[in-house]
Design a protein around this motif. Structure first.
Motif, PDB file in Angstrom:
ATOM      1  N   SER A   1       6.414  -1.986   6.857  1.00 27.12           N
ATOM      2  CA  SER A   1       5.193  -2.339   6.912  1.00 27.12           C
ATOM      3  C   SER A   1       5.327  -4.018   7.549  1.00 27.12           C
ATOM      4  CB  SER A   1       4.509  -2.363   5.662  1.00 27.12           C
ATOM      5  OG  SER A   1       4.953  -3.014   4.470  1.00 27.12           O
ATOM      6  N   GLY A   2       6.622  -4.623   7.163  1.00 25.28           N
ATOM      7  CA  GLY A   2       6.609  -6.065   7.341  1.00 25.28           C
ATOM      8  C   GLY A   2       6.026  -6.746   6.731  1.00 25.28           C
ATOM      9  N   LEU A   3       5.579  -6.452   5.520  1.00 28.34           N
ATOM     10  CA  LEU A   3       5.023  -7.405   4.379  1.00 28.34           C
ATOM     11  C   LEU A   3       6.088  -7.790   3.565  1.00 28.34           C
ATOM     12  CD1 LEU A   3       2.035  -4.885   3.774  1.00 28.34           C
ATOM     13  CD2 LEU A   3       2.049  -6.913   5.206  1.00 28.34           C
ATOM     14  N   GLY A   4       5.904  -8.876   2.695  1.00 19.34           N
ATOM     15  CA  GLY A   4       6.722  -9.187   1.746  1.00 19.34           C
ATOM     16  C   GLY A   4       6.412  -8.181   0.399  1.00 19.34           C
ATOM     17  N   ARG A   5       7.301  -7.893  -0.514  1.00 22.76           N
ATOM     18  CA  ARG A   5       7.250  -7.034  -1.623  1.00 22.76           C
ATOM     19  C   ARG A   5       5.904  -7.247  -2.360  1.00 22.76           C
ATOM     20  NH1 ARG A   5      10.102  -3.669  -4.609  1.00 22.76           N
ATOM     21  NH2 ARG A   5      11.807  -3.929  -3.321  1.00 22.76           N
ATOM     22  N   GLN A   6       5.613  -8.514  -2.627  1.00 20.90           N
ATOM     23  CA  GLN A   6       4.421  -8.791  -3.314  1.00 20.90           C
ATOM     24  C   GLN A   6       2.953  -8.619  -2.664  1.00 20.90           C
ATOM     25  OE1 GLN A   6       4.053 -12.677  -5.561  1.00 20.90           O
ATOM     26  NE2 GLN A   6       2.633 -11.709  -6.939  1.00 20.90           N
ATOM     27  N   HIS A   7       3.251  -9.087  -1.264  1.00 20.70           N
ATOM     28  CA  HIS A   7       2.054  -8.711  -0.568  1.00 20.70           C
ATOM     29  C   HIS A   7       1.702  -7.091  -0.391  1.00 20.70           C
ATOM     30  CE1 HIS A   7       0.059  -9.868   3.847  1.00 20.70           C
ATOM     31  NE2 HIS A   7      -0.750  -9.173   2.740  1.00 20.70           N
ATOM     32  N   ALA A   8       2.885  -6.480  -0.185  1.00 17.98           N
ATOM     33  CA  ALA A   8       2.945  -4.969   0.020  1.00 17.98           C
ATOM     34  C   ALA A   8       2.163  -4.506  -1.457  1.00 17.98           C
ATOM     35  CB  ALA A   8       4.083  -4.249   0.237  1.00 17.98           C
ATOM     36  N   ALA A   9       2.412  -4.889  -2.415  1.00 12.70           N
ATOM     37  CA  ALA A   9       1.858  -4.513  -3.842  1.00 12.70           C
ATOM     38  C   ALA A   9       0.483  -4.986  -3.652  1.00 12.70           C
ATOM     39  CB  ALA A   9       2.428  -5.194  -4.765  1.00 12.70           C
ATOM     40  N   VAL A  10       0.090  -5.762  -3.286  1.00 11.26           N
ATOM     41  CA  VAL A  10      -1.593  -6.287  -3.181  1.00 11.26           C
ATOM     42  C   VAL A  10      -2.065  -5.379  -2.379  1.00 11.26           C
ATOM     43  CG1 VAL A  10      -3.158  -8.125  -2.401  1.00 11.26           C
ATOM     44  CG2 VAL A  10      -0.965  -8.832  -3.768  1.00 11.26           C
TER      45      VAL A  10
ATOM     46  N   GLY B   1       7.775  10.809  -3.957  1.00 18.35           N
ATOM     47  CA  GLY B   1       9.511  10.623  -4.079  1.00 18.35           C
ATOM     48  C   GLY B   1       9.907  10.632  -2.718  1.00 18.35           C
ATOM     49  N   GLU B   2       9.276  10.533  -1.620  1.00 16.80           N
ATOM     50  CA  GLU B   2       9.952  10.909  -0.437  1.00 16.80           C
ATOM     51  C   GLU B   2      10.423   9.439   0.132  1.00 16.80           C
ATOM     52  OE1 GLU B   2      10.593  13.651   1.609  1.00 16.80           O
ATOM     53  OE2 GLU B   2      10.177  14.870  -0.087  1.00 16.80           O
ATOM     54  N   LEU B   3       9.584   8.271  -0.070  1.00 15.32           N
ATOM     55  CA  LEU B   3      10.291   7.038   0.173  1.00 15.32           C
ATOM     56  C   LEU B   3      10.379   6.068  -0.808  1.00 15.32           C
ATOM     57  CD1 LEU B   3       7.860   6.284   3.348  1.00 15.32           C
ATOM     58  CD2 LEU B   3      10.321   6.966   3.436  1.00 15.32           C
ATOM     59  N   THR B   4      10.944   4.913  -0.640  1.00 14.35           N
ATOM     60  CA  THR B   4      10.861   3.983  -1.791  1.00 14.35           C
ATOM     61  C   THR B   4      10.208   2.864  -1.237  1.00 14.35           C
ATOM     62  OG1 THR B   4      12.869   2.916  -0.614  1.00 14.35           O
ATOM     63  CG2 THR B   4      13.346   4.515  -2.021  1.00 14.35           C
ATOM     64  N   ARG B   5      10.081   2.174  -2.520  1.00 15.07           N
ATOM     65  CA  ARG B   5       9.263   0.802  -2.085  1.00 15.07           C
ATOM     66  C   ARG B   5       9.837  -0.183  -1.015  1.00 15.07           C
ATOM     67  NH1 ARG B   5       4.830  -2.033  -4.518  1.00 15.07           N
ATOM     68  NH2 ARG B   5       4.060   0.251  -4.938  1.00 15.07           N
ATOM     69  N   ASP B   6      11.278  -0.215  -1.275  1.00 12.59           N
ATOM     70  CA  ASP B   6      11.877  -1.003  -0.258  1.00 12.59           C
ATOM     71  C   ASP B   6      11.743  -0.473   1.174  1.00 12.59           C
ATOM     72  OD1 ASP B   6      13.118  -2.958  -2.179  1.00 12.59           O
ATOM     73  OD2 ASP B   6      14.915  -1.708  -2.189  1.00 12.59           O
ATOM     74  N   GLU B   7      11.553   0.772   1.309  1.00 18.51           N
ATOM     75  CA  GLU B   7      11.418   1.369   2.661  1.00 18.51           C
ATOM     76  C   GLU B   7      10.120   1.126   3.228  1.00 18.51           C
ATOM     77  OE1 GLU B   7      14.521   4.986   2.822  1.00 18.51           O
ATOM     78  OE2 GLU B   7      12.524   5.082   1.627  1.00 18.51           O
TER      79      GLU B   7
ATOM     80  N   ALA C   1      10.196   6.156  -9.627  1.00 19.32           N
ATOM     81  CA  ALA C   1       9.615   4.847 -10.048  1.00 19.32           C
ATOM     82  C   ALA C   1      10.055   3.857  -8.991  1.00 19.32           C
ATOM     83  CB  ALA C   1      10.123   4.346 -11.399  1.00 19.32           C
ATOM     84  N   PRO C   2       9.291   2.807  -8.657  1.00 20.56           N
ATOM     85  CA  PRO C   2       9.392   1.909  -7.551  1.00 20.56           C
ATOM     86  C   PRO C   2      10.436   1.010  -8.234  1.00 20.56           C
ATOM     87  CG  PRO C   2       7.282   1.439  -8.430  1.00 20.56           C
ATOM     88  CD  PRO C   2       7.659   2.684  -9.020  1.00 20.56           C
ATOM     89  N   PRO C   3      11.377   0.334  -7.063  1.00 20.74           N
ATOM     90  CA  PRO C   3      12.378  -0.469  -7.719  1.00 20.74           C
ATOM     91  C   PRO C   3      11.832  -1.774  -8.264  1.00 20.74           C
ATOM     92  CG  PRO C   3      12.516  -0.056  -5.245  1.00 20.74           C
ATOM     93  CD  PRO C   3      11.286   0.620  -5.792  1.00 20.74           C
ATOM     94  N   ALA C   4      12.461  -2.498  -9.050  1.00 19.52           N
ATOM     95  CA  ALA C   4      12.044  -3.829  -9.585  1.00 19.52           C
ATOM     96  C   ALA C   4      11.604  -4.796  -8.632  1.00 19.52           C
ATOM     97  CB  ALA C   4      13.283  -4.513 -10.350  1.00 19.52           C
ATOM     98  N   SER C   5      10.649  -5.796  -9.032  1.00 19.85           N
ATOM     99  CA  SER C   5      10.206  -6.626  -8.283  1.00 19.85           C
ATOM    100  C   SER C   5      11.326  -7.575  -7.865  1.00 19.85           C
ATOM    101  CB  SER C   5       8.896  -7.193  -8.848  1.00 19.85           C
ATOM    102  OG  SER C   5       8.102  -6.545  -9.364  1.00 19.85           O
ATOM    103  N   ALA C   6      11.033  -8.135  -6.577  1.00 22.39           N
ATOM    104  CA  ALA C   6      11.953  -9.185  -5.933  1.00 22.39           C
ATOM    105  C   ALA C   6      11.744 -10.347  -6.866  1.00 22.39           C
ATOM    106  CB  ALA C   6      11.428  -9.525  -4.427  1.00 22.39           C
TER     107      ALA C   6
ATOM    108  N   TRP D   1       2.636   4.909   1.188  1.00 23.49           N
ATOM    109  CA  TRP D   1       2.531   4.997  -0.391  1.00 23.49           C
ATOM    110  C   TRP D   1       2.408   6.346  -0.989  1.00 23.49           C
ATOM    111  CZ3 TRP D   1      -1.733   6.560  -3.453  1.00 23.49           C
ATOM    112  CH2 TRP D   1      -1.543   6.231  -4.682  1.00 23.49           C
ATOM    113  N   TRP D   2       1.540   7.476  -0.228  1.00 19.44           N
ATOM    114  CA  TRP D   2       1.615   8.713  -0.573  1.00 19.44           C
ATOM    115  C   TRP D   2       3.130   9.248  -0.661  1.00 19.44           C
ATOM    116  CZ3 TRP D   2      -3.076  11.784   0.383  1.00 19.44           C
ATOM    117  CH2 TRP D   2      -3.235  13.011   0.086  1.00 19.44           C
ATOM    118  N   LEU D   3       3.799   9.060   0.460  1.00 19.53           N
ATOM    119  CA  LEU D   3       5.335   9.256   0.313  1.00 19.53           C
ATOM    120  C   LEU D   3       6.105   8.721  -0.833  1.00 19.53           C
ATOM    121  CD1 LEU D   3       5.735   9.586   4.002  1.00 19.53           C
ATOM    122  CD2 LEU D   3       5.879  11.405   2.795  1.00 19.53           C
ATOM    123  N   GLU D   4       5.758   7.627  -1.027  1.00 20.74           N
ATOM    124  CA  GLU D   4       6.391   6.822  -2.127  1.00 20.74           C
ATOM    125  C   GLU D   4       6.122   7.433  -3.555  1.00 20.74           C
ATOM    126  OE1 GLU D   4       6.672   2.423  -4.253  1.00 20.74           O
ATOM    127  OE2 GLU D   4       4.994   2.903  -3.264  1.00 20.74           O
ATOM    128  N   ALA D   5       4.720   7.639  -3.630  1.00 17.40           N
ATOM    129  CA  ALA D   5       4.246   8.333  -4.926  1.00 17.40           C
ATOM    130  C   ALA D   5       4.853   9.661  -5.108  1.00 17.40           C
ATOM    131  CB  ALA D   5       3.073   8.567  -5.006  1.00 17.40           C
TER     132      ALA D   5
END
Length: 606
Positions: free
Chosen positions: A158-167, A147-153, A326-331, A141-145
């Motif tokens: 992590s092997g989590l679903g998008r919503q589970h990852a957000a949680v 700008g080094e990674l995206t939420r999709d990555e 900004a992270p991508p739109a939700s699934a 998440w630090w790398l996402e914040a």
């Protein structure tokens, strides 16, 4: 993402071009080092894990079908290697001081090399206090914040679903905020009571001491300022992504020795003859090279020629940092669920939600809200500082919330125990609420026997299970909840926490202790964690039916303060978020950013 090799470089490296392999390794080693270093904070195994990652990447590069997906693939391999190291040495075990490398303490490296100060320094130091699984997620998440990674990555790695990852990220951020307050409290002047608490502390960060110190700071008037004026972590992380490699970890080069690359780097390891050149003293680089030698990752058609020495012109680490993205739109939301009976009193249902309001920065990990559809639901959830919410439904289709606020699904009643509904709840997260007020005929209206018969299907989801929420009498011997829990125990069924509802008809100052006394009594009887999924002041059988604004504010302040202090209370949700239509007299928000007096009090809670 600045300075990382492009897709053409990946294609060339996959085809066996040693110069491209050199550029690929040089460009991505800082990213791997940063993820592993943060996830394994201060551990001497960091260099071993980086070595293993790079070996796996080079050995399996020929299997990468989509070169454009190289970075996602690399990050996923890195996370898997971190987890394998945790499995080899369980994270619950305290780290042996002999296994720490004082010269490679990752937090100290970050503070020194990034020249951190103020709240940035506090944030870096706070990472030492995170649980191991949260440190792994923080490293991504630090790398996402930054700008080094995206939420999709992050989702893929992590092997989590998008919503589970957000949680999971929301929970990690809440723990990081707690840790920041702990760091502040320890660096500031201690009150006498905190000094006494710390007498038994060995000086090493741990979950137990994080909780003890945080609990004291919340309750102590002198230490409470540690929680104030915390800048959002996202705003602090810009420019703090990749940690420059230490001098002893200089990047290494792979160059051809006479001849052009002819094969592809693959599991068969058929690449051009090569010379490995590493900076003298580079511990990780040397181990990577030794591993390459041992496994023959880069080998020629005949005997390979290997050597490594000090390069005349060592490569410059790719440590440039991009601005936050900004992270991508939700699934897309899951398939619709069967209609769910609404709680009583019946709320109105109106138009779609309004834009989100600015988030509250002092949100409690416990604080949530009971929500039904109204204009501004998403913005109100953000504004009130809720960490979680539910809507008596199996999915969040009708009431979508902000990405950083956890939605908790519910199997409302017997008619909802279907394969389709259970599939939906599994897609929403890792916690499941049981039946809604089965002890009332106008709600789910289930016998204890029917609930016990259906429970194994909920258990089969593998989710954390919160008991059916009885309308009353949770502490009563022989009551609905008492018989259900006794039956579950006798049948070997799993119930991880207890859900309660409570409404007070006494609107005086005594209501706070009446409410908390009930919560305490239920916990004493069963010894399980408690979720209060509905509570408030409503007199369903008399007049006045609703409390005044002053009475609601006093109750919310006292009740939430008491719930925050009780360690066995995991979650609580006020009834309810909307203050529109039938709920105008007791709800919290008229729209996305217009709280009632009660809403303002609940926003300040936690």
């Amino acid at each position: 993402m600045v300075g990382q090799p492009d897709t053409a470089t990946v294609v060339a490296a996959r085809a066996g071009d040693p110069v491209a392999v050199d550029r690929l390794v040089a460009g991505y080693l800082p990213l791997v080092y940063t993820i592993v270093g943060r996830a394994l904070e201060g551990h001497a195994d960091v260099d071993d894990v980086v070595q293993e990652v790079m070996l796996r990447v080079l050995r399996n590069l020929g299997e990468l079908r989509d070169p454009a997906a190289f970075r996602s693939w690399l990050v996923a391999i890195t996370v898997r290697q971190v987890r394998e190291r945790f499995r080899a040495r369980p994270p619950a075990d305290p780290l042996d001081p002999d296994l720490r490398d004082p010269g490679a303490d990752f937090t100290d490296l970050a503070i020194t090399r990034l020249e951190l100060s103020g709240q940035r320094r506090e944030t870096a130091e706070a990472t030492r206090w995170l649980d191991d699984d949260n440190r792994e997620l923080l490293s991504l998440w630090w790398l996402e914040a930054s700008g080094e990674l995206t939420r999709d990555e992050i989702v893929e790695a992590s092997g989590l679903g998008r919503q589970h990852a957000a949680v999971r990220i929301q929970r990690m951020k809440a723990q990081l905020e707690t840790a920041r307050a702990v760091v502040r409290a320890l660096h500031g002047q201690h009150c006498a009571e905190l000094a006494g608490v710390l007498m038994g502390w060995d000086g090493h960060p741990s979950a137990l001491w994080r909780k003890r110190i945080a609990r004291h700071t919340r309750d102590c008037r002198l230490c409470a300022p540690a929680w104030q004026n915390l800048v959002e972590a996202e705003r602090l992380l810009a420019g703090m992504a990749l940690i420059p490699l230490p001098p002893g970890l200089a990047l290494f080069k792979i160059n051809t020795i006479g001849g052009t690359a002819t094969g592809a780097v693959s599991t068969a390891a058929t690449a051009a003859p090569a010379q490995i050149v590493a900076k003298t003293g580079g511990i990780v680089a040397q181990k990577v090279l030794a591993g390459l030698l041992a496994t023959g990752v880069v080998a020629g058609g005949g005997a390979a020629v290997w050597s490594y020495n000090t390069p005349a012109e060592p490569l410059t680490p790719a440590a440039a940092v991009a601005s936050p993205q900004a992270p991508p739109a939700s699934a897309a939301a899951p398939s619709p669920t069967p209609s769910v009976t609404r709680p009583s009193p019946s709320p109105s249902r109106t138009s779609p939600s309004a834009p989100a309001a600015p988030p509250v920065t002092n949100a409690s990990a416990k604080k949530g809200a009971a929500v039904w559809k109204f204009a501004g639901a998403k913005g109100a959830l953000e504004d009130v500082g809720a960490s979680w919410y539910y809507s008596w439904s199996a999915n969040d289709n009708e009431v979508p919330g902000p990405a950083d606020v956890e939605f908790v699904p519910m199997v409302w009643g017997a008619a909802n125990v279907t394969d389709a509904t259970l599939k939906e709840v599994k897609a929403e997260g890792d916690v499941l609420l049981g039946f809604n007020e089965p002890d009332l005929a106008e709600q789910s209206n289930m016998t204890v026997e029917a609930a016990l018969a259906a429970w194994p299907k909920l258990e089969a989801t593998g989710m954390k299970l919160v008991s059916p929420a009885v309308a009353f009498g949770g502490d009563t011997a022989g009551g609905w909840l008492d018989r259900f829990l006794a039956g579950a125990k006798s049948k070997g069924l799993r119930v991880d926490a207890i859900a309660l509802h409570w409404y007070g008809s006494d609107f005086s100052a005594a209501s706070v202790n009446q409410f908390l006394g009930y919560v305490d009594a239920v916990h004493r009887r069963y010894g399980k964690p408690i979720w209060i999924t509905e509570f408030g002041l409503i007199n369903f059988g008399g007049s006045p039916k609703y409390a005044s604004d002053a009475q609601k504010v006093a109750f919310i302040k006292g009740a939430t303060a008491g719930l925050e202090k009780r360690s066995y209370v995991e979650r609580y949700a006020y009834f309810g978020l909307p203050a529109v239509g039938d709920s105008v007299d007791f709800g919290l928000y008229r729209d996305a950013d217009s709280p009632t007096a009660a809403g303002k009090a609940y926003r300040a809670a936690g």
